[in-house]
Design a protein around this motif. Sequence first.
Motif, PDB file in Angstrom:
ATOM      1  N   VAL A  79      -5.514 -11.313   8.092  1.00  0.00           N
ATOM      2  CA  VAL A  79      -4.479 -11.213   7.049  1.00  0.00           C
ATOM      3  C   VAL A  79      -3.696  -9.922   7.249  1.00  0.00           C
ATOM      4  N   LEU A  80      -2.371 -10.033   7.168  1.00  0.00           N
ATOM      5  CA  LEU A  80      -1.517  -8.843   7.172  1.00  0.00           C
ATOM      6  C   LEU A  80      -0.699  -8.870   5.878  1.00  0.00           C
ATOM      7  N   ILE A  81      -0.984  -7.911   5.003  1.00  0.00           N
ATOM      8  CA  ILE A  81      -0.282  -7.867   3.715  1.00  0.00           C
ATOM      9  C   ILE A  81       0.907  -6.918   3.843  1.00  0.00           C
ATOM     10  N   ILE A  82       2.095  -7.437   3.589  1.00  0.00           N
ATOM     11  CA  ILE A  82       3.296  -6.587   3.584  1.00  0.00           C
ATOM     12  C   ILE A  82       3.684  -6.398   2.117  1.00  0.00           C
ATOM     13  N   GLN A  83       3.366  -5.220   1.591  1.00  0.00           N
ATOM     14  CA  GLN A  83       3.611  -4.973   0.162  1.00  0.00           C
ATOM     15  C   GLN A  83       5.088  -4.673  -0.103  1.00  0.00           C
ATOM     16  N   HIS A  84       5.793  -4.183   0.935  1.00  0.00           N
ATOM     17  CA  HIS A  84       7.167  -3.698   0.774  1.00  0.00           C
ATOM     18  C   HIS A  84       7.830  -3.817   2.147  1.00  0.00           C
ATOM     19  N   VAL A  85       9.046  -4.344   2.181  1.00  0.00           N
ATOM     20  CA  VAL A  85       9.651  -4.685   3.473  1.00  0.00           C
ATOM     21  C   VAL A  85      10.328  -3.495   4.159  1.00  0.00           C
ATOM     22  N   GLU A  86      10.535  -2.377   3.452  1.00  0.00           N
ATOM     23  CA  GLU A  86      11.221  -1.263   4.116  1.00  0.00           C
ATOM     24  C   GLU A  86      10.446  -0.901   5.385  1.00  0.00           C
ATOM     25  N   GLN A  87      11.224  -0.601   6.430  1.00  0.00           N
ATOM     26  CA  GLN A  87      10.650  -0.556   7.770  1.00  0.00           C
ATOM     27  C   GLN A  87       9.635   0.568   8.000  1.00  0.00           C
ATOM     28  N   ASP A  88       9.655   1.603   7.163  1.00  0.00           N
ATOM     29  CA  ASP A  88       8.646   2.655   7.361  1.00  0.00           C
ATOM     30  C   ASP A  88       7.236   2.112   7.107  1.00  0.00           C
ATOM     31  N   HIS A  89       7.137   0.971   6.425  1.00  0.00           N
ATOM     32  CA  HIS A  89       5.820   0.344   6.182  1.00  0.00           C
ATOM     33  C   HIS A  89       5.636  -0.968   6.945  1.00  0.00           C
ATOM     34  N   SER A  90       6.736  -1.661   7.165  1.00  0.00           N
ATOM     35  CA  SER A  90       6.616  -2.994   7.780  1.00  0.00           C
ATOM     36  C   SER A  90       7.025  -2.987   9.249  1.00  0.00           C
ATOM     37  N   GLY A  91       7.528  -1.849   9.735  1.00  0.00           N
ATOM     38  CA  GLY A  91       8.188  -1.817  11.043  1.00  0.00           C
ATOM     39  C   GLY A  91       7.334  -2.214  12.225  1.00  0.00           C
ATOM     40  N   TYR A 103      -1.841 -10.651  17.154  1.00  0.00           N
ATOM     41  CA  TYR A 103      -2.809 -11.547  16.493  1.00  0.00           C
ATOM     42  C   TYR A 103      -2.069 -12.832  16.098  1.00  0.00           C
ATOM     43  N   PRO A 104      -1.965 -13.796  17.015  1.00  0.00           N
ATOM     44  CA  PRO A 104      -1.124 -14.974  16.762  1.00  0.00           C
ATOM     45  C   PRO A 104      -1.557 -15.797  15.545  1.00  0.00           C
ATOM     46  N   ASP A 105      -2.824 -15.657  15.119  1.00  0.00           N
ATOM     47  CA  ASP A 105      -3.287 -16.455  13.976  1.00  0.00           C
ATOM     48  C   ASP A 105      -3.249 -15.695  12.659  1.00  0.00           C
ATOM     49  N   VAL A 106      -2.759 -14.461  12.679  1.00  0.00           N
ATOM     50  CA  VAL A 106      -2.804 -13.673  11.441  1.00  0.00           C
ATOM     51  C   VAL A 106      -1.898 -14.311  10.377  1.00  0.00           C
ATOM     52  N   GLN A 107      -2.393 -14.312   9.142  1.00  0.00           N
ATOM     53  CA  GLN A 107      -1.605 -14.839   8.023  1.00  0.00           C
ATOM     54  C   GLN A 107      -0.859 -13.668   7.368  1.00  0.00           C
ATOM     55  N   VAL A 108       0.463 -13.712   7.411  1.00  0.00           N
ATOM     56  CA  VAL A 108       1.241 -12.661   6.750  1.00  0.00           C
ATOM     57  C   VAL A 108       1.337 -13.021   5.265  1.00  0.00           C
ATOM     58  N   VAL A 109       1.100 -12.035   4.411  1.00  0.00           N
ATOM     59  CA  VAL A 109       1.105 -12.267   2.962  1.00  0.00           C
ATOM     60  C   VAL A 109       2.114 -11.315   2.318  1.00  0.00           C
ATOM     61  N   SER A 110       2.922 -11.858   1.409  1.00  0.00           N
ATOM     62  CA  SER A 110       3.917 -11.015   0.731  1.00  0.00           C
ATOM     63  C   SER A 110       4.250 -11.637  -0.614  1.00  0.00           C
ATOM     64  N   SER A 111       5.083 -10.949  -1.370  1.00  0.00           N
ATOM     65  CA  SER A 111       5.607 -11.553  -2.600  1.00  0.00           C
ATOM     66  C   SER A 111       6.644 -12.618  -2.210  1.00  0.00           C
ATOM     67  N   PRO A 112       6.959 -13.557  -3.124  1.00  0.00           N
ATOM     68  CA  PRO A 112       7.971 -14.569  -2.783  1.00  0.00           C
ATOM     69  C   PRO A 112       9.320 -13.938  -2.431  1.00  0.00           C
ATOM     70  N   TRP A 118      11.885  -1.332  -3.655  1.00  0.00           N
ATOM     71  CA  TRP A 118      12.851  -2.414  -3.474  1.00  0.00           C
ATOM     72  C   TRP A 118      12.465  -3.545  -4.437  1.00  0.00           C
ATOM     73  N   PRO A 119      13.321  -4.572  -4.554  1.00  0.00           N
ATOM     74  CA  PRO A 119      13.014  -5.606  -5.566  1.00  0.00           C
ATOM     75  C   PRO A 119      11.802  -6.467  -5.255  1.00  0.00           C
ATOM     76  N   GLU A 120      11.335  -6.416  -4.013  1.00  0.00           N
ATOM     77  CA  GLU A 120      10.278  -7.349  -3.569  1.00  0.00           C
ATOM     78  C   GLU A 120       8.877  -6.741  -3.622  1.00  0.00           C
ATOM     79  N   THR A 121       8.773  -5.506  -4.099  1.00  0.00           N
ATOM     80  CA  THR A 121       7.512  -4.762  -3.934  1.00  0.00           C
ATOM     81  C   THR A 121       6.346  -5.373  -4.728  1.00  0.00           C
ATOM     82  N   MET A 122       5.168  -5.319  -4.133  1.00  0.00           N
ATOM     83  CA  MET A 122       3.962  -5.676  -4.892  1.00  0.00           C
ATOM     84  C   MET A 122       2.840  -4.683  -4.569  1.00  0.00           C
ATOM     85  N   LEU A 123       1.890  -4.601  -5.479  1.00  0.00           N
ATOM     86  CA  LEU A 123       0.713  -3.762  -5.297  1.00  0.00           C
ATOM     87  C   LEU A 123      -0.470  -4.687  -5.004  1.00  0.00           C
TER      88      LEU A 123
END
Length: 390
Positions: free
Chosen positions: A72-84, A93-102, A145-150
């Motif tokens: 699992v890869l959780i992207i809490q916030h899309v700004e590139q300093d965290h998601s880059g 990891y071709p099978d990793v499940q990316v998880v984020s807010s809608p 940003w508007p998409e952030t989750m904890l």
Amino acid sequence: MKSRPIRDGIEWMGSIDWERRLFDELIPIPDGTSYNAYLVRGSEKTALIDTADPAKSEEILKQLDAVDRLDVLIIQHVEQDHSGTAPQIVKRYPDVQVVSSPKAKPMISDHLGIPEERILAVEDGATLSLGDRTFEFIHAPWVHWPETMLTYLREEKILFTCDLFGSHLATNDLFAVDRPRVCEAAKRYFAEIMMPFSNLIVGHLEKLSPYEIEMICPSHGPIHDDPGFILDAYRHWVLDPPKNLVVLPYTSMHDSTARMVDHLIEALTERGVHVESFHMSKTDLGAYAIHLVDAATVVFATPTVLVGPHPSIVFAAYLTAALRPKLRHAAVIGSYGWAGKAAEKTQDLCGTLKAEWFDPIFTKGLPTEETYKALDALADEIASRHQDLE
Ligand code: FEO
């Protein structure tokens, strides 16, 4: 740097950026920063929360050499300093499940080129099991940003917060042991990044109040192993009334405005009003922003350049309005050579500021006795408005 253990099966990953001095080509970060990611191993699955800035990809990818399987890869916030670094991790990891807010799902696709079909969008309150460990996702829009989750790790009572509660601070202290230093860095961070969203942060703090939190892991700066410290600081910054403080951003070209600034500072001092002045052609903008967190009044002081305010005061006015501080009162003072509209134009730049404006005070050339009397009257007005403030 190697990954560092936080608790059994939970590791800090990422990078300490000792050299960075500017963020978003705008925000001064005199103490550097860090990009924190967190590896959480469960009995059945392993997850990574956030990644690192693209400039530091190599470091986190090397740390991940020790992780054979990432589920699992959780992207809490899309700004590139965290998601880059997410695209390289997804590739590794071709099978990793990316998880984020809608809301983040299409943004991840837009900004990082990860196809939407790789991403599981989780609703507010949704859970995800790693076997013996469970994540709960808490939507927290606009931090930053508007998409952030904890992400709350229930069994360990750890809250992962990405930008929220972070600090731009490069240190090899894994935890926030140097309280005064972390508090100053966190306040600068709040002022520069979070203050425009103070009203929403009030709601986020309320939403978090039922959670038992033993540790807060932000994605910048040290980890809070005593979370009450940073939660209380945020409560003060967003909820407390402003203090008996005037911030005075100024610039002077031929000394007329500087003489007015000196006189006003002295007049306010005599009346018991605290003043922080900032020469906007030379100052650290972050220091100005920090004082906006507490100030009740702003006084812009500017010479006239091509009919309007000096460009450094244009920037100060725009920034002040954009940061949406708690300011209750505002004024413009300054000078001109033959004509000008510096006061009106400065006020126009602050259109979104909900403050009571005092009458502007401008002098043609050097200030006169009349100018100084007007400044004394302004100091009287400010002192009277501040009389109940601490
Ligand atoms: Fe640290 Fe909004 O990124």
